[in-house]
Design an enzyme around this catalytic site. Structure first.
Site, PDB file in Angstrom:
ATOM      1  N   GLU A  83      -1.416   0.939  -2.671  1.00  8.19           N
ATOM      2  CA  GLU A  83      -0.403   1.793  -3.314  1.00  8.19           C
ATOM      3  C   GLU A  83       0.841   0.998  -3.726  1.00  8.19           C
ATOM      4  OE1 GLU A  83       0.394   5.423  -1.122  1.00  8.19           O
ATOM      5  OE2 GLU A  83       2.321   5.662  -2.118  1.00  8.19           O
ATOM      6  N   LYS A 266       2.678  11.025   6.564  1.00  9.68           N
ATOM      7  CA  LYS A 266       1.838  10.158   5.710  1.00  9.68           C
ATOM      8  C   LYS A 266       2.650   8.954   5.241  1.00  9.68           C
ATOM      9  CE  LYS A 266      -0.267   8.764   1.732  1.00  9.68           C
ATOM     10  NZ  LYS A 266       0.246   7.826   0.719  1.00  9.68           N
TER      11      LYS A 266
END
Ligand code: MEV
Length: 434
Positions: A83, A266
């Protein structure tokens, strides 16, 4: 002809044979199949022995988070993640934390829980007493299974017995508490639980079923805290104290709402898991442990889950962040000990014990969470993401290094983050129109 996945003896084939089979199966071109190639420095045999039916590798980028100072020591932190923005965000947060001395971190002893499930116990409460009465011998018997661990100061330390009400009736569950030292603990704990099972069956008069480690590692915790100075948080449009309040409001949202809490946690795991992956540790164990611990923290309260971090304001108006997470990670055994990239990452990180690795994980998790909250509570996270996406488009569209910044700036200003726009801006620049 219909393709069949009923392939016998796939595991007996060589990597090359498996690849040839796959190429045929999926119609992969030569170029597509090359994506599986082992990079230099990675011995295919090492990976072939790690899991079954190996055909290749999936190379994740490893980025280095900078500026981390933990317990007065500097760290460069390897993070393996797909990411964008995560590594930059962790580095930026660590820079802010550093201005106030960095992170203070600590761990409990590395104690894992092994569970032994006992069914059909006629007198569960009395069985509990009988097992507890033999605690010392049972712990000795467990330790006889791993003299090396005991030699290094680890081994079985305690034993607890619970009586559970389940949909299939009452069950007795023994928890064996094992100090795993620098190992993840999976092998030592499971071996000890299996070894003690017959004795538990005898003492309880029941039948032992499962004997397995628990990933809810409530006795193997890492904690970290730091101060984010308010004066370093101001933006073009918002003062430092306003940003502190905005982050506290964002945090309160996560405390009150499981939908937000899931995303909040998260973000923490973006940091934690990427270091766990980079060091070759079991990221599913850490993820499962962290999220279940977040639910565990909510026990006895009205909610179902809690953020793994907390935020407060100190007397001077600065933001104080803290985190507490289970850290069932090791430095010996598993992929950490055999995967060359994991070994290099551990060396770069410079941690000498599993506990120190846990302290880094907690600090990175806190940094990551702070960075996300800061971005979300001010300009939103899309701007940073957009810039990275624009940079990728600019480079892929053929921008030269001296052109990239201008192409990115134009795309962002126009809110037109597209490959075709990158190309046309490059053309305009080269025609002298930029
Ligand atoms: C994205 O990977 C993580 C965030 O959504 C975390 C958060 O919302 O706190 C930005």
């Amino acid at each position: 002809m219909e393709r069949s996945s009923d392939v016998s003896g796939f595991y007996r084939r060589s990597i090359e044979e498996r690849r040839a089979f796959l190429r045929e199966w999926a119609g992969l071109t030569e170029a597509e199949a090359r994506a599986y190639e082992f990079p230099p420095g990675i011995d295919p045999g090492t990976l072939d022995r790690m899991i079954e039916n190996v055909v290749g590798v999936l190379a994740l980028p490893v980025g280095i988070a900078t500026h981390f100072r933990i317990n007065g020591r500097d760290y460069l932190v390897p993070m393996a993640i797909e990411e964008p923005s995560v590594v930059a965000a962790a580095s930026n947060a660590a820079k802010v934390a550093r201005a106030a001395g960095g992170f203070q971190a600590a761990t409990t002893a590395p104690v894992m829980i092994g569970q032994v499930q006992i069914l059909h116990v006629p007198d569960p409460a009395a069985a509990r007493e009988r097992i507890l009465a033999h605690k010392a011998e049972l712990i000795d018997a467990a330790n006889a299974k791993d003299p090396m661990l005991v030699k290094f100061g680890g081994g079985a330390k305690d034993l607890e017995v619970r009586v559970l009400d389940t949909p299939r009736g009452p069950m007795v569950v023994v928890h064996l508490l094992v100090d795993a030292r620098d190992a993840g603990g999976m092998n030592a704990v499971n071996t000890m639980c299996e070894a003690l099972a017959p004795e538990f069956a005898r003492l309880s008069g029941g039948r032992v079923l499962l004997r397995i480690i628990s990933n809810l590692a409530i006795h193997r915790l890492a904690r970290a805290r730091t101060t984010f100075r308010a004066d370093l948080l101001k933006t073009e449009t918002t003062s430092g104290p306003e940003v502190v309040d905005a982050i506290l409001d964002a945090y309160a949202f996560a405390v009150a709402d499981p939908f937000r809490c899931a995303t909040h946690n998260k973000g923490i795991m973006n940091g934690v898991s990427s270091v766990v992956v980079a060091t070759g540790n079991d990221f599913r164990a850490i993820e499962s442990g962290a999220h279940t611990y977040a639910a565990w923290l909510a026990r006895g309260s009205a909610g179902v889950v809690r953020p793994l971090t907390t935020y407060e304001k100190d007397r001077d108006g600065n933001l104080v962040g803290s985190i507490e997470i289970p850290v069932a990670v090791g430095l010996i055994g598993g992929a950490t000990a055999v995967h060359p990239a994991a070994k290099a990452n551990v060396k770069v990180l410079g941690v000498k014990t599993a506990r120190e690795l846990g302290e880094v994980l907690a600090s990175v998790g806190l940094a990551q969470n702070f960075a996300a909250l800061r971005a979300l509570a001010t300009e939103g996270i899309q701007r940073g993401h957009m810039e990275l996406a624009a940079r990728n488009f600019a480079v892929n569209a053929g921008a030269r290094p001296d052109e990239v910044d201008r192409v990115v700036a134009r795309m962002v200003a126009e809110h037109a983050i597209r490959f075709d726009r990158a190309q046309s801006i490059i053309d305009e620049l080269r025609r002298g129109g930029g």
